[in-house]
Design an enzyme around this catalytic site. Structure first.
Site, PDB file in Angstrom:
ATOM      1  CG  HIS A 137       7.286   1.000   9.889  1.00 61.86           C
ATOM      2  ND1 HIS A 137       8.398   0.270   9.531  1.00 61.86           N
ATOM      3  CD2 HIS A 137       6.361   0.088  10.320  1.00 61.86           C
ATOM      4  CE1 HIS A 137       8.153  -1.028   9.735  1.00 61.86           C
ATOM      5  NE2 HIS A 137       6.944  -1.162  10.213  1.00 61.86           N
ATOM      6  CG  HIS A 209       4.615  -3.046   6.646  1.00 59.17           C
ATOM      7  ND1 HIS A 209       3.564  -3.686   7.260  1.00 59.17           N
ATOM      8  CD2 HIS A 209       5.577  -2.927   7.599  1.00 59.17           C
ATOM      9  CE1 HIS A 209       3.863  -3.932   8.520  1.00 59.17           C
ATOM     10  NE2 HIS A 209       5.091  -3.482   8.746  1.00 59.17           N
ATOM     11  CD  GLU A 345       8.090  -5.367   7.567  1.00 58.38           C
ATOM     12  OE1 GLU A 345       8.905  -4.447   7.803  1.00 58.38           O
ATOM     13  OE2 GLU A 345       7.369  -5.859   8.447  1.00 58.38           O
TER      14      GLU A 345
END
Length: 380
Positions: A137, A209, A345
């Site tokens: 991420h 997210h 996602e």
């Protein structure tokens, strides 16, 4: 099943209550203080409201969806996301990316290493599922922990957030300018749209997210929610949750959500992918189609709330909240327990830069990266 109309009367009542308590202003897009970061930056939260009573609250810290309030089949409005009451929680080390706009690269990159135009780049390894380090991420201080410049647009009932990521930030090449826009429509859609440009070749996979629980109790299990995925293949992983490179059919496996299925019905099945992920934490490959297409449908059978997600990206990562453990104190002090929310996602494939057969994750100067994700809410 027929979808019931959402009640305008509830919208008026909710907005009136917000005005009385000072949580909203007379403007169409309200702005409130949201606390300060450790380095003294003042965060704000912006509120989008539509005629049906839906309310999206978004912060300029991380271009983060702080809450999403939607009605159930009886018209009762509730927040259906996990998160925090102030920026301090979102800036903390314990934040599992609640509601964030994640970048530069959402999901995982094996060993934090990739090659681009013959040069190898090394990124932070800030995650280690199965004891195997990887980049997750965007790194140690990704887009979710940056302050973005906000631009409300009353006419469109939207807020745009812009962040300029300098060359070599978190190890990524090129200066990248990213714009994330949230729009709340009268059709009960929350649109999350991204555009990004670079001055040098780079890689990116910017994702949204949020953690969703469509019930009236944010600490109830997500396992009774009914999930449908518009996908007949998924990406199996190794023990480090990195794709092996194969695309496996879901038919005949616990990964098959082509028909509406309770999330918890097969989550504990003796299946290698579930064993490695500790449950669902994989990318599903969406069925081919052009433009923005349906990716997922999530329904809470008790409240009747339904969320449909559409996207222009080729995959959706479904994560079943396997790492929630009751240690993170969220909104109103609630400690979110195991599998009390799921993330859906939409994205490019995980570890795409290291698999030549995966869709490219490269963005070159003169090109524009785009990602559209639409959440449509209803009740039945």
């Amino acid at each position: 099943m027929k979808t019931k109309p959402l009640m305008t009367l509830m919208a008026s009542a909710a907005l009136a209550a917000a005005l009385q308590t000072g949580t909203a202003s007379a403007e169409k897009i309200a702005m409130e203080a949201f606390g300060k970061t450790a380095d003294g930056q003042e965060a704000k939260v912006y509120t989008l409201t539509n005629k049906n009573g839906l309310r999206a609250r978004i912060s300029d810290f991380g271009a983060t969806l702080v809450s999403m309030e939607v009605p159930d089949k009886a018209g009762k409005i509730a927040d259906v996301t996990h998160g925090f009451d102030s920026v301090e929680g979102y800036a903390s080390a314990g934040n599992p990316y609640f509601g964030a706009s994640v970048g530069r690269f959402g999901n995982r990159i094996a060993k934090g290493i990739f090659s681009l135009n013959g040069k190898e780049y090394t990124l932070a390894t800030n995650n280690e599922p199965g004891g195997i380090p990887c980049h997750l991420h965007g790194g140690k201080v990704g887009f979710n922990k940056k302050m973005w410049k906000a631009e409300p647009d009353e006419a469109k009932n939207a807020v745009a957030f812009t962040y300029v990521s300098p060359d070599k930030e978190e190890g990524y090449p090129g200066t990248l300018t990213t714009k994330v826009t949230y729009t709340l429509t009268e059709a009960n859609e929350l649109k999350w749209e991204v555009e990004a440009k670079t001055d040098a070749p780079t890689i990116l996979n910017i994702v949204h997210h949020s953690y969703w629980n469509l019930s009236d109790d944010q600490n109830s299990s997500i396992n009774d929610h009914i999930l449908t995925l518009n996908a007949d293949k998924f990406l199996p992983t190794d023990a480090g949750l990195i794709p092996t490179g194969k695309l496996e059919p879901v038919a005949g496996t616990p990964m098959d959500f082509t028909k509406p299925t309770p999330i918890g019905q097969r989550v504990d099945a003796k299946f290698e992918a579930l064993k490695l992920g500790g449950g669902y934490d994989h990318a599903w490959i969406l069925k081919p189609g052009s433009g923005v297409k349906l990716a997922a449908r999530l329904k809470d059978p008790k409240s009747g709330r339904v969320m449909e997600i559409s996207t222009d990206k080729p995959a959706v990562q479904f994560y079943g909240g396997n790492f929630l453990d009751g240690t993170v104190a969220g909104k109103k002090g609630v400690k979110y327990a195991y599998r009390t929310a799921c993330a859906l996602e939409t994205e490019n494939y995980p570890d795409a830069p290291n698999h030549k057969d995966f869709p490219t994750a490269v963005l070159n100067p003169g090109e524009t990266y785009k990602h559209v994700m639409i959440h449509k809410f209803s009740a039945e």
